[in-house]
Design a protein around this motif. Structure first.
Motif, mmCIF file in Angstrom:
data_model
loop_
_atom_site.group_PDB
_atom_site.id
_atom_site.type_symbol
_atom_site.label_atom_id
_atom_site.label_comp_id
_atom_site.label_asym_id
_atom_site.label_seq_id
_atom_site.Cartn_x
_atom_site.Cartn_y
_atom_site.Cartn_z
ATOM 1 N N UNK A 117 15.968 -43.108 -6.462
ATOM 2 C CA UNK A 117 15.012 -42.604 -5.490
ATOM 3 C C UNK A 117 15.580 -41.796 -4.347
ATOM 4 N N UNK A 118 16.868 -41.561 -4.335
ATOM 5 C CA UNK A 118 17.485 -40.767 -3.272
ATOM 6 C C UNK A 118 17.408 -39.287 -3.627
ATOM 7 N N UNK A 119 17.503 -38.438 -2.603
ATOM 8 C CA UNK A 119 17.486 -36.993 -2.809
ATOM 9 C C UNK A 119 18.658 -36.370 -2.048
ATOM 10 N N UNK A 120 19.171 -35.278 -2.576
ATOM 11 C CA UNK A 120 20.211 -34.534 -1.859
ATOM 12 C C UNK A 120 19.528 -33.826 -0.696
ATOM 13 N N UNK A 121 20.011 -34.087 0.507
ATOM 14 C CA UNK A 121 19.343 -33.583 1.708
ATOM 15 C C UNK A 121 20.121 -32.475 2.386
ATOM 16 N N UNK A 122 21.362 -32.710 2.691
ATOM 17 C CA UNK A 122 22.154 -31.755 3.459
ATOM 18 C C UNK A 122 23.518 -31.579 2.796
ATOM 19 N N UNK A 123 23.620 -30.703 1.801
ATOM 20 C CA UNK A 123 24.926 -30.500 1.162
ATOM 21 C C UNK A 123 25.941 -29.969 2.176
ATOM 22 N N UNK A 124 27.158 -30.379 2.011
ATOM 23 C CA UNK A 124 28.207 -29.881 2.899
ATOM 24 C C UNK A 124 29.432 -29.533 2.078
ATOM 25 N N UNK A 125 30.293 -28.766 2.664
ATOM 26 C CA UNK A 125 31.491 -28.295 2.012
ATOM 27 C C UNK A 125 32.661 -28.550 2.948
ATOM 28 N N UNK A 133 42.317 -38.318 3.011
ATOM 29 C CA UNK A 133 42.936 -38.330 4.344
ATOM 30 C C UNK A 133 42.071 -37.582 5.349
ATOM 31 N N UNK A 134 41.578 -36.411 4.985
ATOM 32 C CA UNK A 134 40.733 -35.622 5.890
ATOM 33 C C UNK A 134 39.456 -36.381 6.220
ATOM 34 N N UNK A 135 38.794 -36.948 5.209
ATOM 35 C CA UNK A 135 37.564 -37.723 5.452
ATOM 36 C C UNK A 135 37.834 -38.900 6.380
#
Length: 147
Positions: free
Chosen positions: A92-100, A10-12
Motif C-alpha cells: 500500500x505504499x507509494x513512491x512519493x519523493x524520489x531522490x538521487x 557511509x554517506x547515508x
C-alpha cells in the motif's frame, strides 16, 4: 558488500548523523527517525543494509510511527534492499519523493557556481577555511533562525 555500496552507506550514515532526528530507534541496521513530522528525512526509516532479521519488521516500523502520530516513510537509496520499493508498493505504499545521491568535491562545486555567476555578471566569491570561525558559526545560526 561492494566498495560502491560501502561508500553510499557511509554517506547515508554521515548525512543522518550530521542532522539527527529528535528521537530514533533501530531495527537491526535500519534507523527509525522521528522529529515531530517536520521533514520527511527526519521522520523516515533509513534503510541501509539488508532487511531486518525480524520477519515482522514492517508492522514494528508502522507501530513506531503510528504511536507518534506520523506516517511510516522509507528513505530508499542504493544501500537499501534492491526490491524494497516493490515490496512496499505491494503493502500500500507509494513512491512519493524520489531522490538521487550525488557527490562532488566542495571546491569543485563552488568553482562551478562561481563561474556560472560570473557568466551572469553576478558578484560571487568563495573563501576556504580549515575550520569554521565564530563569525561563520554566528552567520549560520542566524540564517537557520537559531539565534
Amino acid at each position: 558488500m561492494n566498495e560502491k555500496k560501502d561508500f553510499y552507506t557511509t554517506i547515508d550514515t554521515v548525512a543522518s548523523n550530521t542532522w539527527p532526528a529528535e528521537s530514533s530507534a533501530f531495527i537491526d541496521k535500519w534507523l527509525l527517525r522521528a522529529s515531530q513530522g517536520i521533514t520527511k528525512r527526519a521522520n523516515s526509516v533509513l534503510t541501509i543494509s539488508e532487511y531486518p532479521n525480524n520477519s515482522n519488521w514492517l508492522a514494528k516500523i508502522e507501530h513506531f510511527y503510528h504511536a507518534l502520530g506520523l506516517p511510516a516513510i522509507f528513505q530508499i537509496s542504493s544501500t537499501s534492499p534492491q526490491d524494497l520499493d516493490e515490496l512496499l508498493q505491494k503493502n500500500g505504499y507509494a513512491i512519493d519523493t524520489p531522490c538521487l545521491m550525488m557527490t562532488a568535491a566542495s571546491q569543485e562545486v563552488a568553482e562551478r557556481a562561481q563561474n556560472k555567476m560570473q557568466m551572469k555578471n553576478a558578484p560571487f566569491t568563495t573563501e576556504w577555511a580549515q575550520v569554521a570561525d565564530t563569525e561563520w558559526v554566528d552567520a549560520f545560526l542566524t540564517l537557520e533562525n537559531l539565534l
